[in-house]
Design a protein around this motif. Structure first.
Motif, mmCIF file in Angstrom:
data_model
loop_
_atom_site.group_PDB
_atom_site.id
_atom_site.type_symbol
_atom_site.label_atom_id
_atom_site.label_comp_id
_atom_site.label_asym_id
_atom_site.label_seq_id
_atom_site.Cartn_x
_atom_site.Cartn_y
_atom_site.Cartn_z
ATOM 1 N N THR A 4 23.225 3.486 30.705
ATOM 2 C CA THR A 4 21.968 3.818 30.056
ATOM 3 C C THR A 4 20.858 3.360 30.987
ATOM 4 O O THR A 4 20.880 2.230 31.468
ATOM 5 N N LEU A 6 16.906 2.694 31.136
ATOM 6 C CA LEU A 6 15.693 2.494 30.347
ATOM 7 C C LEU A 6 14.491 2.601 31.276
ATOM 8 O O LEU A 6 14.447 1.918 32.307
ATOM 9 N N THR A 34 22.846 8.149 30.133
ATOM 10 C CA THR A 34 21.807 8.490 29.172
ATOM 11 C C THR A 34 20.504 7.887 29.659
ATOM 12 O O THR A 34 20.465 6.715 30.040
ATOM 13 N N TRP A 35 19.449 8.692 29.646
ATOM 14 C CA TRP A 35 18.115 8.230 30.033
ATOM 15 C C TRP A 35 17.319 8.023 28.758
ATOM 16 O O TRP A 35 17.282 8.900 27.899
ATOM 17 N N HIS A 36 16.676 6.860 28.638
ATOM 18 C CA HIS A 36 15.943 6.515 27.415
ATOM 19 C C HIS A 36 14.559 6.000 27.791
ATOM 20 O O HIS A 36 14.435 5.017 28.512
ATOM 21 N N GLU A 37 13.529 6.700 27.290
ATOM 22 C CA GLU A 37 12.157 6.273 27.546
ATOM 23 C C GLU A 37 11.751 5.228 26.511
ATOM 24 O O GLU A 37 11.921 5.444 25.311
ATOM 25 N N VAL A 38 11.231 4.106 26.981
ATOM 26 C CA VAL A 38 10.839 2.991 26.124
ATOM 27 C C VAL A 38 9.328 2.799 26.243
ATOM 28 O O VAL A 38 8.811 2.664 27.345
ATOM 29 N N GLU A 43 11.059 -2.722 21.294
ATOM 30 C CA GLU A 43 12.237 -1.938 21.663
ATOM 31 C C GLU A 43 12.776 -2.397 23.021
ATOM 32 O O GLU A 43 13.990 -2.513 23.203
#
Length: 92
Positions: A4, A6, A34-38, A43
């Motif tokens: 992942t 972030l 998986t790319w996740h924008e924070v 969070e």
């Protein structure tokens, strides 16, 4: 293995890490990324973000410095190299 990444919105380090990960993952069909924008500090803390981008390998940041607190910030220091990424992937 599950990776992942972030990132904060518009992070200038996203593209270079994406390129290095693509090279490190060549021939590896057993890894999910998986790319996740924070965008929220809470969070970032909950997810264990240590600057953008943060790479989590099966939920842990293999590149975090000991005692490093989670933060919603730009990454301090160099991005991991293709070799370092391959080592993390191979260890999983």
């Amino acid at each position: 293995m599950e990776l992942t990444v972030l990132v904060v919105p518009e992070c200038p380090h996203t593209a270079p890490l994406r390129e290095r990960l693509a090279r490190a993952l060549e021939g590896r069909a057993d890894v999910t990324v998986t790319w996740h924008e924070v965008a929220d500090p809470e969070e970032a803390r909950r997810l264990g973000m240590h600057g953008s981008p943060t790479l989590l390998a099966d939920g842990a940041d293999p590149f975090a410095r000991p005692g490093q607190e989670p933060s919603l910030s730009c990454r301090v220091g160099a991005l991991p190299s293709v070799r370092q990424l391959r080592e993390v992937i191979a260890s999983g």
